[in-house]
Enzyme design. Structure first.
Site, PDB file in Angstrom:
ATOM      1  N   LYS A 272     -25.157 -15.270   5.093  1.00  0.00           N
ATOM      2  CA  LYS A 272     -25.839 -14.290   4.474  1.00  0.00           C
ATOM      3  C   LYS A 272     -26.848 -13.484   5.338  1.00  0.00           C
ATOM      4  CE  LYS A 272     -29.095 -13.959   0.353  1.00  0.00           C
ATOM      5  NZ  LYS A 272     -29.780 -12.838   1.014  1.00  0.00           N
ATOM      6  N   ARG A 277     -28.031  -3.706   1.769  1.00  0.00           N
ATOM      7  CA  ARG A 277     -26.546  -3.550   1.186  1.00  0.00           C
ATOM      8  C   ARG A 277     -26.051  -2.068   1.265  1.00  0.00           C
ATOM      9  NH1 ARG A 277     -25.190  -7.259  -3.671  1.00  0.00           N
ATOM     10  NH2 ARG A 277     -22.923  -6.913  -3.870  1.00  0.00           N
ATOM     11  N   PHE A 360     -18.031  -7.550   3.217  1.00  0.00           N
ATOM     12  CA  PHE A 360     -17.788  -8.935   2.281  1.00  0.00           C
ATOM     13  C   PHE A 360     -17.183  -8.732   1.104  1.00  0.00           C
ATOM     14  CE2 PHE A 360     -22.344  -7.747   1.590  1.00  0.00           C
ATOM     15  CZ  PHE A 360     -22.340  -7.567   0.346  1.00  0.00           C
ATOM     16  N   ARG A 431     -25.588 -10.346 -12.520  1.00  0.00           N
ATOM     17  CA  ARG A 431     -25.969 -11.516 -11.714  1.00  0.00           C
ATOM     18  C   ARG A 431     -24.966 -12.510 -12.477  1.00  0.00           C
ATOM     19  NH1 ARG A 431     -29.914 -11.761  -8.381  1.00  0.00           N
ATOM     20  NH2 ARG A 431     -31.203  -9.891  -8.790  1.00  0.00           N
ATOM     21  N   LYS A 437     -26.362 -17.819  -3.828  1.00  0.00           N
ATOM     22  CA  LYS A 437     -26.675 -17.708  -2.515  1.00  0.00           C
ATOM     23  C   LYS A 437     -27.331 -19.169  -2.377  1.00  0.00           C
ATOM     24  CE  LYS A 437     -30.445 -14.857  -4.520  1.00  0.00           C
ATOM     25  NZ  LYS A 437     -30.893 -13.640  -4.905  1.00  0.00           N
TER      26      LYS A 437
HETATM   27  P1  AMP Z   1     -30.750 -11.549  -2.596  1.00  0.00           P
HETATM   28  O1  AMP Z   1     -31.167 -10.111  -2.122  1.00  0.00           O
HETATM   29  O2  AMP Z   1     -31.581 -12.684  -1.889  1.00  0.00           O
HETATM   30  O3  AMP Z   1     -30.596 -11.621  -4.074  1.00  0.00           O
HETATM   31  O4  AMP Z   1     -29.374 -11.843  -2.048  1.00  0.00           O
HETATM   32  C1  AMP Z   1     -28.275 -11.255  -2.444  1.00  0.00           C
HETATM   33  C2  AMP Z   1     -28.058 -10.289  -0.987  1.00  0.00           C
HETATM   34  O5  AMP Z   1     -27.685 -10.641   0.201  1.00  0.00           O
HETATM   35  C3  AMP Z   1     -27.052  -9.185  -1.216  1.00  0.00           C
HETATM   36  O6  AMP Z   1     -27.512  -8.037  -2.420  1.00  0.00           O
HETATM   37  C4  AMP Z   1     -26.604  -8.442   0.132  1.00  0.00           C
HETATM   38  O7  AMP Z   1     -27.381  -7.595   0.316  1.00  0.00           O
HETATM   39  C5  AMP Z   1     -26.996  -9.586   1.011  1.00  0.00           C
HETATM   40  N1  AMP Z   1     -25.959 -10.311   1.648  1.00  0.00           N
HETATM   41  C6  AMP Z   1     -25.626 -10.715   2.880  1.00  0.00           C
HETATM   42  N2  AMP Z   1     -24.695 -11.177   3.136  1.00  0.00           N
HETATM   43  C7  AMP Z   1     -24.114 -11.305   2.101  1.00  0.00           C
HETATM   44  C8  AMP Z   1     -22.489 -11.746   1.791  1.00  0.00           C
HETATM   45  N3  AMP Z   1     -21.650 -12.171   2.777  1.00  0.00           N
HETATM   46  N4  AMP Z   1     -22.097 -11.544   0.573  1.00  0.00           N
HETATM   47  C9  AMP Z   1     -22.933 -10.961  -0.242  1.00  0.00           C
HETATM   48  N5  AMP Z   1     -24.186 -10.556  -0.169  1.00  0.00           N
HETATM   49  C10 AMP Z   1     -24.695 -10.616   1.123  1.00  0.00           C
END
Ligand code: AMP
Length: 579
Positions: A272, A277, A360, A431, A437
């Site tokens: 991650k 993004r 990804f 979602r 995650k």
């Molecule tokens: P969060 O912002 O904490 O909700 O985490 C999700 C975000 O992680 C996504 O919106 C992406 O911007 C980021 N991300 C980083 N690496 C990945 C991955 N391998 N697959 C999907 N999302 C990723």
């Protein structure tokens, strides 16, 4: 269509907090709106004049509105300022000063929706010399022809704060109620505040509306299709590269075991990355990059464009862009966020802040939507398309291997891992939990600043304490969860400073009383905390204990902040962990 009709609907919406009744009011109105006006009207009920993906902003500050009100009412600026201080809300100030005026002018013209919409759109494109005066003129022209109520809502729209309480769910359901009442067998009992429907059909129709919206990202366009081409038309809505789409979002898992339970075994596990993004669109030679806020950032990233040009085919791929330091290590998000903002001297930025793409997911390839293709097959397509840009991934059923990979990812400077269901589809905008995650820290909150207080002593020039809120999706309102001051610095070289926050918020101030201000809800910040507590003190019913500022989330719109439902989940999760 007369603008008066629309403001009548605003008033009706304003007079109730009941979601079903709001849906009824909006759907009844929608039925009456001619097709040629639907797009405009449906943007205006959301308090906007551009769809979410449009980069243009109105860029109107309270001071400009005050000048326009002075011009339209013949009053002095300072008298209007005085009213503003007394009443606190510029919309209501407009209602008051324009009502005094309209008693005198008998022959004011009646405003059309089109006129209001067009003048407001023009506000966004004015640039260069005399910008302020020209904006004042455009706005004053509307206010001169407006009734008191119309003036109130024009001002609120201009300040991007309509406050009629329409959440995304209501906007979607109103389309279903308006155009498919028979199909879903809708009966609404206003007194009991209840509906009776064929649930299965209701879900089918509201999913069709939602799916079309996720691709088109404009409810107005969706409403027109629902009206003219019915459900078959909605189901035909297709992706096409070049137009922004909402990205899929992920849920949070408590740990690796929980992650496997939620997505199944085996699962794909990926780094991650902590960047931002970007959906990369390629159609022939034309390449476009969109953020998750649907803003176009192609110009800011010529280096990515060059890289993507080398790939074959037409596609939409989903990726995380990260910054690198001179040794090739990942940089924190804050550093590269400068590149998103930058409009000039891009070549230098490319040199100073090199980036790397980690792809990804893929949504579309050579004429075909891949939204319903299983994730493992989408990944195979990616492997062929861009083997060098892939996000690092393993496939496993073993918690031990997953744990090892997780530690490796953290060591490499990432935020954690993503654990993905191999059969999961790509569902834009939601979602859904096809991927989760796993991060080591307690979930932070992305909160919107809705108010602030001027500091005291040596901080008296600055706003020093910030009232933050989350989004109640049912009402579309922001509800407060606490005040944040800790974590913001006195000196600019130490991080985000009070001065920077003050400069950001100053143009957004709407109301000012003593040392407190209310601001337009625009700025999103990531906030850490010790614990979430139940609290009657704030409208959300919750309060963050020891909240601490982590960073500005420039990549998020206010409406994309943490929701009240998510906050409730965090609250329960922390209980589960024995806190
Ligand atoms: P969060 O912002 O904490 O909700 O985490 C999700 C975000 O992680 C996504 O919106 C992406 O911007 C980021 N991300 C980083 N690496 C990945 C991955 N391998 N697959 C999907 N999302 C990723």
């Amino acid at each position: 269509m007369k603008y008066k009709l629309l403001t009548g609907v605003y008033q009706q919406l304003d007079s109730t907090s009941k979601r079903l009744l709001k849906t009824k009011i909006l759907s009844d109105f929608l039925k009456k709106v001619p097709e040629s006006e639907i797009e405009r009207v449906y943007l205006l009920v959301q308090g906007r004049v551009f769809p979410g993906y449009d980069e243009r902003k109105l860029g109107v500050a309270a001071k400009l509105v005050i000048k326009a009100l002075a011009t339209a009412s013949g009053k002095e600026n300072k008298d209007i300022m005085k009213e503003w201080r007394k009443i606190g809300d510029l919309g209501e100030v407009a209602e008051k000063v324009i009502s005094n005026k309209s008693q005198r002018t008998l022959f004011s013209r009646s405003l059309s929706v089109q006129k209001v919409f067009e003048n407001l759109q023009k506000l966004a494109v004015i640039e260069g010399a005399g910008t302020v005066n020209r904006k004042v003129k455009l706005l004053a022209e509307l206010l001169t022809s407006a009734s008191d109520v119309e003036a109130k809502y024009i001002v609120r729209t201009v300040l991007e704060d309509l406050r009629v309480g329409l959440g995304e769910g209501t906007l979607r359901d109103a389309i279903v109620w308006a155009f498919f009442p028979k199909q879903i067998e809708l009966k609404f009992d206003e007194k009991a505040n209840k509906i009776d429907v064929d649930r299965k059909k209701y879900n089918e129709y509201s999913d069709a509306v939602q799916d079309a919206y996720d691709v088109l990202t404009d409810f107005g366009q969706v409403a027109i299709i629902a009206k003219t081409e019915h459900i078959a038309g909605l189901k035909k809505v297709k992706l096409s590269p070049g137009k922004p789409v909402k990205v899929m979002l992920y849920q949070k898992a408590a740990d690796i075991k929980d992650a496997f339970e939620r997505v199944g075994k085996p699962a794909a596990i990926e780094y991650k990355y902590d960047g931002f993004r970007v959906l990369i669109n390629k159609k022939g030679k034309e390449i476009k990059l969109f953020t998750r806020r649907l803003e176009e950032v192609t110009k800011q990233f010529p280096d990515i464009v060059e890289e993507v040009k080398k790939l074959k085919g037409n596609f939409i791929i989903d990726s995380e862009i990260i910054g690198l330091d001179e040794k090739g290590r990942y940089l924190p998000f804050q550093k590269i966020s400068q590149r998103i903002k930058r409009k000039h001297n891009i070549a230098q930025m490319v040199k100073d802040y090199p980036v790397k793409i980690n792809v990804f997911d893929i949504l579309y390839l050579d004429g075909k939507s891949l939204l319903t293709v299983p994730f493992e097959d989408r990944r195979k397509l990616l492997k062929k398309l861009c083997p060098k840009l892939l996000a690092k991934q393993i496939m496993t059923s073993s918690e031990k291997d997953a744990e090892k990979f997780y530690q490796e990812s953290l060591q490499a400077g990432n935020e954690g891992i993503m654990v993905k269901n191999l059969k999961g589809i790509y569902k834009p905008g939601s979602r859904v939990g096809y991927g989760v995650k796993v991060k080591p820290v307690m979930e932070t909150v992305d909160a919107v600043i809705v108010g602030a207080e001027w500091g005291s002593g040596k901080r008296s020039k600055w706003l020093a304490s910030f009232v933050v809120a989350v989004l109640d999706k049912d009402t579309g309102e922001f509800v407060e969860i606490g005040k944040v001051g800790t974590g913001i610095k006195e000196k600019a070289d130490e991080g985000v400073s009070f001065k920077e926050m003050t400069d950001l918020l100053n143009p957004l101030i709407r109301e000012e009383k003593d040392r407190s201000v209310r601001v337009e809800p625009k700025i999103v910040i990531e906030v850490n905390y010790e614990e979430i507590q139940k609290s009657p003190k704030y409208a959300s019913g919750f309060a963050l204990r020891f909240p601490r500022f982590i960073r500005l989330r420039e990549d998020r719109r206010a409406k994309e902040c943490t929701t009240l439902d998510e906050l409730k989940t965090f609250y329960h999760d922390q209980r589960g962990r024995g806190k």
